[in-house]
Each structure stands twice: as structure tokens, then as C-alpha cells.
Design a protein around this motif. Sequence first.
Motif, short mmCIF file in Angstrom:
data_model
loop_
_atom_site.label_atom_id
_atom_site.label_comp_id
_atom_site.label_asym_id
_atom_site.label_seq_id
_atom_site.Cartn_x
_atom_site.Cartn_y
_atom_site.Cartn_z
N GLY A 165 0.82 -1.21 0.00
CA GLY A 165 0.00 0.00 0.00
C GLY A 165 0.85 1.26 0.00
O GLY A 165 0.52 2.25 -0.67
N ALA A 166 1.96 1.23 0.73
CA ALA A 166 2.84 2.40 0.79
C ALA A 166 3.50 2.66 -0.57
O ALA A 166 3.72 3.81 -0.96
CB ALA A 166 3.90 2.22 1.88
N ALA A 167 3.80 1.58 -1.28
CA ALA A 167 4.39 1.74 -2.61
C ALA A 167 3.40 2.45 -3.53
O ALA A 167 3.76 3.36 -4.29
CB ALA A 167 4.77 0.37 -3.18
N VAL A 168 2.14 2.05 -3.44
CA VAL A 168 1.10 2.71 -4.24
C VAL A 168 1.01 4.19 -3.85
O VAL A 168 0.83 5.06 -4.72
CB VAL A 168 -0.25 2.00 -4.03
N ALA A 169 1.12 4.47 -2.56
CA ALA A 169 1.00 5.86 -2.08
C ALA A 169 2.20 6.71 -2.45
O ALA A 169 2.15 7.94 -2.37
CB ALA A 169 0.80 5.87 -0.56
N GLU A 170 3.29 6.08 -2.83
CA GLU A 170 4.49 6.85 -3.17
C GLU A 170 4.40 7.52 -4.54
O GLU A 170 5.05 8.53 -4.78
CB GLU A 170 5.71 5.90 -3.16
N LEU A 226 -6.43 -2.15 -3.33
CA LEU A 226 -5.79 -1.71 -4.57
C LEU A 226 -6.80 -1.08 -5.53
O LEU A 226 -6.50 -0.09 -6.21
CB LEU A 226 -5.06 -2.88 -5.25
N LEU A 227 -7.99 -1.66 -5.59
CA LEU A 227 -9.03 -1.08 -6.45
C LEU A 227 -9.35 0.34 -5.99
O LEU A 227 -9.39 1.29 -6.80
CB LEU A 227 -10.29 -1.96 -6.37
N GLY A 228 -9.56 0.50 -4.69
CA GLY A 228 -9.86 1.84 -4.16
C GLY A 228 -8.70 2.80 -4.37
O GLY A 228 -8.90 3.97 -4.70
N ALA A 229 -7.48 2.31 -4.21
CA ALA A 229 -6.31 3.16 -4.39
C ALA A 229 -6.16 3.58 -5.85
O ALA A 229 -5.72 4.71 -6.14
CB ALA A 229 -5.06 2.44 -3.91
#
Lengths: 90, 90, 90, 90, 90, 90, 90, 90, 90, 183
Positions: free
Chosen positions: H61-66, I59-62
Motif C-alpha cells: 500500500g505504501a508503494a502505491v501511495a508513493e 488496490l481497487l480503491g487506491a
Amino acid sequence: METMITGKALVLACSAIGAGLAMIAGIGPGIGQGYAAGKGAEGVGRQPEAQGDIVRTMLLGAAVAETTGIYGLVIALILLFANPLVKLLG
Amino acid sequence: METMITGKALVLACSAIGAGLAMIAGIGPGIGQGYAAGKGAEGVGRQPEAQGDIVRTMLLGAAVAETTGIYGLVIALILLFANPLVKLLG
Amino acid sequence: METMITGKALVLACSAIGAGLAMIAGIGPGIGQGYAAGKGAEGVGRQPEAQGDIVRTMLLGAAVAETTGIYGLVIALILLFANPLVKLLG
Amino acid sequence: METMITGKALVLACSAIGAGLAMIAGIGPGIGQGYAAGKGAEGVGRQPEAQGDIVRTMLLGAAVAETTGIYGLVIALILLFANPLVKLLG
Amino acid sequence: METMITGKALVLACSAIGAGLAMIAGIGPGIGQGYAAGKGAEGVGRQPEAQGDIVRTMLLGAAVAETTGIYGLVIALILLFANPLVKLLG
Amino acid sequence: METMITGKALVLACSAIGAGLAMIAGIGPGIGQGYAAGKGAEGVGRQPEAQGDIVRTMLLGAAVAETTGIYGLVIALILLFANPLVKLLG
Amino acid sequence: METMITGKALVLACSAIGAGLAMIAGIGPGIGQGYAAGKGAEGVGRQPEAQGDIVRTMLLGAAVAETTGIYGLVIALILLFANPLVKLLG
Amino acid sequence: METMITGKALVLACSAIGAGLAMIAGIGPGIGQGYAAGKGAEGVGRQPEAQGDIVRTMLLGAAVAETTGIYGLVIALILLFANPLVKLLG
Amino acid sequence: METMITGKALVLACSAIGAGLAMIAGIGPGIGQGYAAGKGAEGVGRQPEAQGDIVRTMLLGAAVAETTGIYGLVIALILLFANPLVKLLG
Amino acid sequence: METTNFIVRFLEWLMSFDPKAVVLGASAIGAGFAMIAGIGPGIGQGYAAGKGAEAVSRNPKSQRETTMVMLLGAAVAETSGILALVVALIMLFGNPLISAKGSAMVIMASAIGAGLSMIAGIGPGVGQGYAAGKGTEAVGKRPKLQSSVVRTMLVGQAVAQTTGIYALVISLVLLFANPLIRM
Ligand code: NA
Ligand code: NA
Ligand code: NA
Ligand code: NA
Ligand code: NA
Ligand code: NA
Ligand code: NA
Ligand code: NA
Ligand code: NA
Ligand code: NA
């Protein structure tokens, strides 16, 4: 005849803006102390017998949270009433 | 013929901007006191018998949270109505 | 190219910006009162019998949270309709 | 497009920017009312039988939270459609 | 006759704005310490017997949270009272 | 006779603003460490026997949260006291 | 009036402002890591036996949260000490 | 004699400011990933047996947020090291 | 004073600033996706057997939360690499 | 006439350019300002994503319903981002101010004002995303109440949209029906 914009005027003009910017610090204590107020009210509702302790702790913590707002105010007042930058201009 | 922009005009113009900036401090008390209002309402719903204590604590805390908003207002009023910078210009 | 900008025009122009900046204070009450609204709705759902007390406390707290937004509005209205800075220009 | 720099043009130009700044106040009600919406939906999910009361309280609170956004809109509309600053220029 | 805007005046003017900007850091400690105040008040209401430990921890944590506000104040004071940039101008 | 605004003065003036901007980073550690302070106070109230561990973890985490505030301070100090940009001007 | 500001000076002056702006990124890690510190302290108080795992996870997560603060620092240092824009000027 | 400010210099100067602004995006990942770190630490304390899964999910999740922090960095690096705007100037 | 800056240079310079401003949108996805990461990690700790579903939902929400960061990136890339404004200049 | 007033000098410098260039430059900055609205949906939808993941972990059986509510609420929360993108694209690709007649300075400032106004969209984006998250959570807990939860969510989201619409109106007025240019 026409007065030009002097260096002194520029410093004083920017001091007005600086004073305004410094006040923005006040956002912080406003939010923080309001949070403390809410938690204090919640606590007093739950433990009315501890009201004195709760309110004292809330006020002590709020006093600590006020400081940076005061710093901003002091810098603004210095810029407005005891401007050291204008003195430097000579 | 045309009046030039004088130093005085520049200081007054920037004072208008400074006054506007100083008001931004009001974001803080608005959020914080609203939080206290929400917690107060929640508390009153849960412990109606403690309503007096809850509301008093909420208002006390909110008064503390108002200060930095007042600071901003005072600086803005000084800039608008008792501008010390213009006086410094001589 | 002749420029015909007077000091008065500059003060009025910056007053427009100052008025816009002052309104930004409205972010605070908007967030805070919305929080109170949410907590009020939650409370009413849980204790329908205390609806009167909950809503009254919510509105009282929200009124307190409105003040800094009003301050911003007042400063903006002063800048627009009773501009003291222009008068200072003489 | 005319490139003459008049005082009137400067006031109008800054009024356009001031109007844009004033709208930023809308951040607040948007966040706050969305919080209320979320709490309302949560409440309805918990106490479906209290739906009427929950939604009414949510909407009442949201109406209160709207005001500072309206203030910003009003100031912007005044700057755009009934600009008092330009009139002051004479 | 008329003094032009000198480089020194420009540096001093921008120092006033820089000092104002630096104070904005104060938003952080204000929010954070207010949160600590709220949690402290809540804790004291729940465990009055641990009041000493709670308040000590709250104050210790708040002291740590104050530092960046102090940094901002120090930079502002340097800009106003011991401006190293003006000295560099020679 | 009159000193003009030199490139050096412009760089130094903008360095003052840059230093002020860099300090704004301090908002972050202030909020974050204040949160840690609140959680620490809460934890100590609940588990007084774990006070040592709680406070140590709080301080360790707060130290980590301080870094970006220090980065901002370092950049500001470089701009004020060891300005590499002025040197580049030659 | 001859302007003595060169293109190089303008680029360097704006680099100072750019460096200051880049540091503002530091708000994020400050808040986030402080949150992690608070949660870590809370967790250690509740499960002292898991202290090692809790602190390791907190520090790992905080390291990930530091990156964008470092990016900002790197860009600021490049602007100050290895300015590629000035080189482009020739 | 004196070098004027060229169009190229203006583009490069504004590129420095643009690069600084782009880095501000880093506030977001800093806050978000710090939240994830806190929740990860909390989770590991509660379910030590699920540590692997928790940390993996946190890091994913943090990777996605980066990403948006990286976007900002990339735009800043392009402005500094591969400025396409200057090339357009010819 | 002869300006050696063409209109094209002015447009390109402002495009650099516009590109930087557009990237600020990245604050949002950074915070939001980080929140999702934290909640995902918490959820996985609670029901490790539902890890697949939890992570997929996160991941879908992100992905949905990423869009406005992408919009900002696209506008910045258009300003830098396919600037339609310069073409309009003719 | 030679003037040493730096404000006048700056304005004269600005107006010495092709007025079209000044307006286009301001439009680039205005478009950048407008995109900042994207902060809102990013935060809000991320909150919804987190609540969706949480709902799935608490009640894996209701995954379909919760995901649908999450996506519906997040779609509403996207509005501010889309509106800002549209205003930015208008300024870049179909800018009505370029052909406007009037003072270049006013037209230039209008482009910046139009962009600033859109920043208000942060609010609805955050708020509606929060509502989406809470709606998702509620539906996850009691899937049977989906319709009344979603209705309440949508009503609340609609209320939260208004200030974003106000901002859009002011922005469009500045771009397409600018009363200042005609003054
Ligand atoms: Na303090
Ligand atoms: Na206060
Ligand atoms: Na108030
Ligand atoms: Na209101
Ligand atoms: Na600190
Ligand atoms: Na850090
Ligand atoms: Na990171
Ligand atoms: Na991302
Ligand atoms: Na999105
Ligand atoms: Na609304």
C-alpha cells in the motif's frame, strides 16, 4: 513634487505583509485547543466527579498549545510597532 | 497631472493584503470549536444529566481556542484603522 | 506608453486581494460545523429522546465556531465598502 | 486587447484574483458536510428506524456549515458584478 | 533628493516577509500540543490516580513538539535582529 | 551616488524568503510529535507499569519525525549564513 | 535607470525560493512518522512482549515515509550547490 | 555592457520555482505512509503471528501511495536537468 | 529599457510554474492511499484468511484515488512537452 | 516619461509583451492552480478505499455490496477533480480569453482567478470521499440496509458538492462571461 517610493516605504509595506503571514500560525492553536475543548467536554460528561482535574489538564495543555500563536503575534507586533528593519536602513 | 504611486500608497496597499492574510488564522478556531461543538452534542446525548457541565466545559475550551482568531482580527484592525507603518513614513 | 496608475488605484486593487484572502478563514467554520453536524446526526440516531438537547448543543457550538468566519467577512466588507486605507491617502 | 495600464484596469484585475481567492473558502463546507454525510449514512445503517431524525439533523447541521462558503461566493459576486472599488476610483 | 530603493532596502523588505513565513511553522505545534492536551484531559478523567504520570508524559511530548515552532521563531528573530544577509551586501 | 539594486541584493532578498518558506516544514513534526505525545499520555494512564517502554517508544518515534523539520532548518541556515548562491554570482 | 540584475542573478534568486518551497514537502513525513510514533507507543503499552516487532515495524514504515522529505531535500541541495540551471545559461 | 535578463534566464528562473512547487506533492505520501506505518505497528502488536502479511500489505500500500511523490520528483528533475521549455525557445 | 524577453519566453516561464502547481494535487492520493494501506494492513492482521479480498479492495480503491494525481501529471506534461499555449502565439 | 516607480515599471514591462502572450502565460498558471483541487478526491477516495478494505476484512461475504458502494461514493467524489481538469483543459486548449476584447491586464488576472477558484474543489472531494467510506462501512455491517444508507450518503454528498459548484460558476464566469473586462 511627486514622492517616489523610497526604500523605507518598501520595507514598511513588506512588514505589513510579514505581520499578516505571521498571524497564520494561529491556525494551529485554534485547532488544537478546540480538540482539547472537545475532549474536555466529553470527559466531564463521562466522569463529572473528575471535572476539576479534567479542566485543569485541558487548560494546562491549551496554555502550552498557545505559545506558537503568541510567537506569531509577537513577531507581528515587532514588525508593526518596533520595526528593527527600518532602523537598519539608517 | 497623473498622481504617481507614493510610498504611502504602497504601504497602505500592502496593509490591505496583510489584513486579509491575518484573517486566515480564523481557520483554526473554526475547526477546533466545531470539533468541541460535535463532542459537546455527543456528550449531551449520552449524559443528559451532565448537560450543564458539558456545555460549560465546551464553552470554556472554545473561548481559549478563540484567542488566536482574535489576535488575527486585532492585527487586521490595526493595519486598517490605526496603521503604525504609515506614521513611520513621516 | 503612459501609465496612469494612481496610488488610490493601487490601494483599491490590493483591497480586492485582501478581501479575497480574508474569506479563506471560512474554511475553518465549514469543517468544524460540518463535524458538529455529523456528531449531531450520530447522537440523534443513538438517543432520539435527547434530540432537543443534542441539536441545541450542536447549534450553540456551531454559533461559536462561526465567529472567525464572520470576522473574515467583516474585514472583507470593510475593505470593499468602507475602505479606511483610501481615506488615509488623502 | 488593450495594453494601456490604467488604474481601473489594475483594480479590475486584482478583483478577478480576489474573487478566485474568496472561493477557496468552499473547501471548508465541502469537507465538513461530507463528514456529516458520512456520519448520517453510518447512523442510518445503525438505527434505520431513526432515519428521519438523523437526516434532518444532518441537513440542519450542513446548512449551518454552508454559510462561510456562501460568504465567499457573495464577496466574489460583489467583486465581479457590483464592484464598489471601481466606483471609488471615480 | 529622493532616496531610491536600494539593494539593502530590498533585502530588508524580503526579510520581513521571510520572518512572517517562518512563523507559519507554528501551526504544527499548536495542533499537536492541543491534541496532547485533549488526550491528557481524557486520560486524567479516566485514571485520576495516574494524573501525575499522564501530565508529565503530555508535557514531555509537548516539549518535543515545540521545537520546530522555536526553529521558526529563531529564524524570524535572526532575520529581524541579526540579519546576516544585509551584512553580506557590504 | 544612489546604490542600485544589484543582482547580489536580489539573490539575498530571495534567500530571506526561501529561508522563511523552508521553515514551514516544521508544521509536520509539530503535528506528528504532538500526536505521539497524546498517545503516550493516554498509554501511560492506561498501563502505568509500561511507562518506561511507552515513553521510550514515543521519544524514538518523535526523533524520527523531527528530521524533516531539521532539514528545513539546515536549508534556512545555509541560505542565511553560508549562502552558496551569492558565491556563484562571483 | 540601468538595471544591474543579470539573468544569472535572477536564476539564482529564484533557486533560493525553489529550495525553500521544496522543503515544505517535509510536512508530510513529520505528520506521518509522528502518527506512527503515537501508534507505536500505544502498541508497546498494550503488548510489551511484542515491543521488538512493534518498534521494528514502526521504524520500517517511518523509513518509507521519509522518502519524499528526502526528495525535497535533494532538490533543494541541487538548487543550492549544483545548480544545473545556471550552467544552462552559459 | 550590462547583461540584460534574457528570455532564457526567465524560463530557467521560473523552472527553479516550478521544481520547488512540484516537490510539495511529497506532503501526501509522507502523511499517508506514516499512517500505514502506525497501523502496521499496531497490527503487528495485536497479531504477531500475522506479521509477515501485515508488513507486506503495509509496504504494498505504501508503494502505491508513493507514486504521486515520484511524479513530483520526476517533473522537478525534468525542469532542472532536461528542461524542454528552454529547448522550445530555440 | 529594451526587453529582450519575447512573449514566447514569458509563456514558457509561466508554464514551468503552472506545471509545478499542478503536481501539488499529488498530496491527495498520497494521503488517501496511505490511509487505505493502513486499513488494509489492519484488516489483513484481523482476517489473514481474507487477505486476497482485502488487498484487492485496497488496490481497487487506491487506483480510483490515483486519478487526480494523474490529471495533475498530465497537465504538467502537456505544459512541458506539448505546450498548446506557445502554439497559439503563432 | 521615465519613471522609477517599480510597480509601474513592472506593469509596463508586463504590458510590453504581446498581450496574447501575457494572457497565455497567466492561463498556464491558472491551469496549474485548478489542478490543486485534485488533493480532495485523492484524500477522500483513499479514505473510501481504506474503509472498503476494512469492510471486506470484517465481513468478507458482503464484498460485492461494499465494493459497489465504495465505487459509487468514490465516483461522486471524483467530480471536483474532473471539473478542475476540464477548466484546465479549457484554459490550455480552448481558451476563450485569448479572443476577448478589453484590458489585457484584466483578462490575464481573470485566467489566474479562474484557476484559484477551482481549488475549492478540495473540500467536496475530501468530504464526499469520507461519506463514501462511511457508507461502505455501514453497508458492510448491514448489507440489507444498503438502499437507505446509499440514499443518505448521496443526499449528503450532494449537499457537500455545492461550494464546488459555486467555484465552478465563478471560474466559468471569469472565462466566458467576464463582467470585469466589459467595465
Ligand atoms: Na506551543
Ligand atoms: Na487560543
Ligand atoms: Na469562533
Ligand atoms: Na457556517
Ligand atoms: Na519537534
Ligand atoms: Na522524519
Ligand atoms: Na515515502
Ligand atoms: Na499513488
Ligand atoms: Na480519483
Ligand atoms: Na455544500
